[in-house]
Structures are given as structure tokens and as C-alpha cells.
Design an enzyme around this catalytic site. Structure first.
Site, short mmCIF file in Angstrom:
data_model
loop_
_atom_site.label_atom_id
_atom_site.label_comp_id
_atom_site.label_asym_id
_atom_site.label_seq_id
_atom_site.Cartn_x
_atom_site.Cartn_y
_atom_site.Cartn_z
N SER A 71 0.85 -1.19 0.00
CA SER A 71 0.00 0.00 0.00
C SER A 71 0.89 1.23 0.00
O SER A 71 2.12 1.13 0.05
CB SER A 71 -0.88 0.00 1.24
OG SER A 71 -0.10 0.36 2.36
N LYS A 72 0.24 2.39 -0.03
CA LYS A 72 0.96 3.66 -0.05
C LYS A 72 2.00 3.77 1.05
O LYS A 72 3.01 4.43 0.90
CB LYS A 72 -0.03 4.83 0.08
CG LYS A 72 -0.83 5.09 -1.17
CD LYS A 72 -0.64 6.53 -1.66
CE LYS A 72 -1.17 6.74 -3.05
NZ LYS A 72 -2.63 6.64 -3.14
N ARG A 73 1.73 3.12 2.18
CA ARG A 73 2.68 3.18 3.30
C ARG A 73 4.06 2.69 2.88
O ARG A 73 5.07 3.06 3.47
CB ARG A 73 2.20 2.29 4.46
CG ARG A 73 1.13 2.89 5.33
CD ARG A 73 0.90 2.04 6.56
NE ARG A 73 0.59 0.65 6.20
CZ ARG A 73 1.37 -0.39 6.44
NH1 ARG A 73 2.54 -0.24 7.03
NH2 ARG A 73 0.99 -1.60 6.09
N HIS A 74 4.12 1.81 1.91
CA HIS A 74 5.40 1.25 1.48
C HIS A 74 6.10 2.12 0.44
O HIS A 74 7.12 1.75 -0.10
CB HIS A 74 5.20 -0.14 0.90
CG HIS A 74 4.61 -1.11 1.87
ND1 HIS A 74 3.29 -1.46 1.88
CD2 HIS A 74 5.17 -1.79 2.90
CE1 HIS A 74 3.06 -2.33 2.84
NE2 HIS A 74 4.18 -2.54 3.49
N GLY A 75 5.52 3.28 0.13
CA GLY A 75 6.09 4.13 -0.92
C GLY A 75 5.13 4.14 -2.09
O GLY A 75 3.95 3.87 -1.94
#
Ligand code: GLU
Length: 488
Positions: free
Chosen positions: A252-256
Site C-alpha cells: 500500500s501507499k505506506r510502502h512508498g
């Protein structure tokens, strides 16, 4: 049998790296088998369409070089390839199912469905349609029609039995029919749902293998019911493993970045991305990391797709990108750098950049960048025409901190020694400055750092003498003079 596969994105958002991995595996399988790769746009959910999404999908595929044999822009014998232009096919299929009593019109209002759901939630039951309209008689139906209620069409899912199939990746899969509800196949706006449109098109387009993300696995029993009821043969199913971030949570966005085009913006090369995505769930031999496009096509097989989730490790991607950057021809890297630098360099640097000049810089940076977006910082001083901007303390660094006079004397000596160098080439420049350091009783590295900051305004640069050679005599001498003024 000629393999026919499809990538069937919905233009409801910006393509995620996971979507494009699906496209890539389909493409590789088609190319390996000498089959056809079809691009089909699943745009029947009119409320979720996102402007620009289709262009982004096409742009992503083009960037990676995933060409399609049939689909938008190229057309083909099974078109049109936008589902919104194929409504007649779905309407006919739905009518056929109703006529066979395999589907029915449902008149329940959204409010009623909401009530049913709320009650089920209270009783801690899974939410599902209570099948009220499944057995309406003629009169009930006529009454509803008279009220002007616009119905949806639902599939009449068998109340018992099971759907089973052999997935090429997941093996034997079984779903009990009682866990499925009477799912909608035509919405009240007259558009088909994903399930109906997908099955009708895979049949009409003679798709032989459905390679798609694992999240679609729960849809497959519904599709099998539809294939069966419509009298179609089902294709082979190949559900691709999930993609997780390095922490093993769903990517997800959390990973970049998750958008493919964002990686292009960040200076990743398409050939590195192709290689990286190709290994998300497939391997050649569990070891080989760098695999060319041709090798992927030659060796790709469904049997080597794994069931376990794949890890999207950005560090590995960056490493891989560095490998591909180093393998580029100088001409190609120059071309890519020009494009990138014209975007990233300060606005006062005149454009267009000179190709021959950039070609001289290439050998100085090729080993030092992993991503194209690192180039501007590393090379800006090659392009800036006026005086460089840096604080005088940078010149002093650690070695000359508090010893401004010593630094000034050293720089003065360098500035008066260099004009005598007749060939402005790296070996001659080094031949002049190395002995000077000794004369001054300085470590060579300390003198070189002083000169480096003076001619580049930075402490981390490509090798000093090669850099000075490319910068040229005039610019170097002017910058040394300027540095001297800052110390005086
Ligand atoms: N339209 C679906 C998607 O957006 C297609 C899924 C499938 O391949 O069946 O991914």
C-alpha cells in the site's frame, strides 16, 4: 490450441504496480506461447470511472513495452474492446439466463436491502440478499412493474452443491454454493456487473487462460456458475500471488509509491521495472535476478508461478536499476539524462542541453547513480553558468575549520599553479596538484577537497580531475578565483 489471454483493467484509478504485474505475466505467457495478448477495458462501473485512468494504463503498458495484439487503438476481430460499447452482448446473455430461469429480476429497493443487512448484522449473520424476489409469481412481478420499479437482475445461485476447479497456481479449489448469494448480474442502470461482462467477454473473445490477481479468486465460483448456465466452456484459471511490502503487509501507499508511473517519475528504467515485476511471483531458477526481456519470453512458464505472496522490495528494485543504468550504452544514458536533467536542473540553466557535453559527463556518473533522478544533484555544477552558490564554510570543511588563512594560502597556490598546465586533462591536472600538496605540507586529499568545493560547490562529486577536465580551464579558473574572494 492457440493461447489467448487478456489484461482487463477497469479505468477506475491510476494503475498500481500489481495491476501491471498482471499485465506483464499475461503478456509474457502470450509471447512465450506465440499467442495473442488482448487489452480489454472493463468500464461498466460508470460511477467509478476516473478521468485520465485509461491514458495512464496505456502509458504504463507502453513504457514497459507491453504491446497488445488486440484492444484499444489497434482494434481486432473480437472488438469492440471497451465493455461500455458491448452492452448488447450482456443484455442478450442476461435475457437468455432469465428465460432459462437461471436468473431473475429483483425489485428490492436499496432501503429494503439496507434493512435486511442491518437485521443480519444484528443477528451476527453474514450480509447477503435474502432472495425475496427469487420466486415471485407473474402477479407479483406485474405489480412491481406497474409501480415503475426498475429491477436489477440476479443470478439464481444453486442452494446446495459446490463449484470446483483446478487453478494452475493454486491447485484444486472448492467453494460451497451455500456460501454464495444471488449476485447481481445487471444493475438498475442497465449495465452489467463485472461478473457477467467478464464471463461473456472471455467467452466471446475466446480467452483460453485467465491470469489475474489472487483477490479475484472468490469471484471465480460465480464465474463458473455463469459459464455453466450460459452453456460456455470455462477457461483455465491462473491466480497470481499477492504482492506484499517488505514488512509482509499488503502493498500500500505506506510502502512508498504504488503507481507504476510514479516509478518512472522517480528515475527507474523500464527495463529494470520489467525485470523486477517479472520476478514478483515467478522465478527462473530461484537464483537468477538479472533476466533480459528475451530470456523472460524464452523461459516464462505458468508452472513456475508461485503460490506464496511476492515481496515488493524497493531496495532491490533500486539495486536492480543501478545494474541496468550501468549496462546502458553511453548514448542511451546521455539521451535519458538530457530528458531528465532538462526537467530537474535549476531554471536558469539554458536548455536544450548540449548532447556532446552530456556525453562527456556520462562516464563520470554512470557508475554513481542508481536512479536517473540522482543525476541533477550530482552534476548541477557542470551546467550552472554564473557563480556557484555555497557557504564559505563548505570550503573550509573539517580540515580548515578555524584556519581560514591556511586554506586561503593553499587555494592561492593552486590558483597560481593551474594556469601553467598546458593540457587541461585529468592526468596533467593531477600532475600539477599532487606535488603541490606535498610542497604545502598538506595531505593530497585535503587540498583536493578544497579545490573540489571551489570548482563544484559540493563535497561529493565525480572524480575531481576528470570533472575539472570536463568543466574546462576557463570555468575552473574563474571558480577558483571566486572561491579565493570568499575566503578573503
Ligand atoms: N476488471 C478487473 C480488474 O480490474 C478484471 C479482473 C479479471 O481479470 O478478471 O482487475
Amino acid at each position: 490450441m492457440t493461447v489467448r489471454v487478456r489484461f482487463a483493467p477497469s479505468p477506475t484509478g491510476i494503475p498500481h504496480v500489481g495491476n501491471i504485474r498482471t499485465a506483464l505475466f499475461n503478456w509474457l505467457f502470450a509471447r512465450h506461447e506465440g499467442g495473442s495478448f488482448v487489452l480489454r477495458i472493463e468500464d461498466t462501473d460508470q460511477t467509478r470511472l476516473v478521468p485520465g485512468a485509461l491514458d495512464a494504463i496505456i502509458d504504463s503498458l507502453r513504457w514497459l513495452g507491453l504491446d497488445w495484439d488486440e484492444g484499444p487503438e489497434v482494434d481486432g476481430p473480437y472488438g469492440p474492446y471497451h465493455q461500455s460499447q458491448r452492452l448488447e452482448h450482456y443484455r442478450r446473455a442476461a435475457e437468455g439466463l432469465i428465460a432459462k430461469d437461471a436468473a431473475y429480476r429483483c425489485y428490492c429497493s436499496p432501503e429494503r436491502l439496507e434493512q435486511v443487512r442491518a437485521e443480519q448484522a444484528r443477528r451476527k449473520e453474514p450480509p447477503r440478499y435474502d432472495r425475496r424476489c427469487r420466486n415471485l409469481n407473474e402477479d407479483d412481478r406485474a405489480q412491481e412493474e406497474a409501480k415503475g420499479t426498475v429491477p436489477v437482475v440476479r443470478f439464481k445461485t444453486p442452494l446446495s452443491g459446490r463449484e470446483e476447479f483446478d487453478d494452475i497456481v493454486r491447485g484444486h479449489v472448492v467453494f460451497e454454493n451455500e456460501t454464495l448469494d444471488d449476485f447481481i448480474i445487471v444493475k438498475s442502470d442497465g449495465f452489467p456487473t463485472y461478473h457477467l461482462a467478464n464471463v461473456v467477454d472471455d467467452h466471446l473473445m475466446e480467452i483460453t487462460h485467465v491470469l489475474r490477481a489472487e483477490e479475484w479468486l472468490p469471484s471465480t465460483p460465480r464465474h463458473l456458475l455463469l459459464y455453466d448456465a450460459l452453456g460456455y466452456a470455462a477457461p483455465q484459471f491462473v491466480h497470481l500471488p499477492m504482492i506484499l511490502g517488505s514488512d509482509r503487509a499488503k502493498l500500500s501507499k505506506r510502502h512508498g509509491a504504488v503507481s507504476l508511473l510514479e516509478y518512472r517519475r522517480q528515475g527507474y528504467l523500464p527495463e529494470a521495472m520489467f525485470n523486477f515485476l517479472g520476478l514478483l511471483g515467478w522465478s527462473l531458477d530461484d537464483r537468477t535476478e538479472i533476466i533480459s526481456r528475451e530470456e523472460f519470453i524464452r523461459y516464462f512458464s505458468l508452472e513456475r508461478i508461485v503460490k506464496n505472496p511476492a515481496i515488493f522490495d524497493v531496495e532491490k528494485l533500486t539495486w536492480m536499476n543501478g545494474v541496468y543504468v550501468r549496462a546502458l550504452s553511453p548514448e542511451r544514458l546521455a539521451e535519458l539524462l538530457i530528458e531528465r536533467l532538462e526537467e530537474d536542473l535549476p531554471p536558469d540553466v539554458p536548455r536544450p542541453l548540449d548532447r556532446d557535453y552530456v556525453l562527456r559527463i556520462v562516464p563520470l556518473v554512470q557508475e554513481r547513480i542508481k536512479r536517473l533522478d540522482e543525476a541533477a544533484v550530482l552534476t548541477v555544477f557542470f551546467f550552472v553558468e554564473g557563480p556557484l552558490e555555497y557557504p564559505p564554510e563548505l570550503l573550509l570543511g573539517k580540515r580548515f575549520a578555524g584556519k581560514r588563512d591556511e586554506a586561503r594560502r593553499a587555494l592561492e597556490s593552486a590558483t597560481s599553479r593551474l594556469p601553467a598546465v598546458d593540457r587541461w586533462e585529468h592526468d596533467a591536472l593531477e600532475g600539477a596538484l599532487r606535488p603541490l600538496a606535498e610542497e604545502l605540507g598538506l595531505k593530497a586529499g585535503d587540498l583536493f577537497m578544497l579545490v573540489r568545493v571551489a570548482v563544484t560547490g559540493q563535497t561529493a562529486t565525480p572524480p575531481l580531475f576528470e570533472t575539472m577536465e570536463v568543466l574546462g580551464r576557463e570555468r575552473c579558473l574563474a571558480r577558483l578565483d571566486d572561491a579565493l574572494h570568499r575566503l578573503t
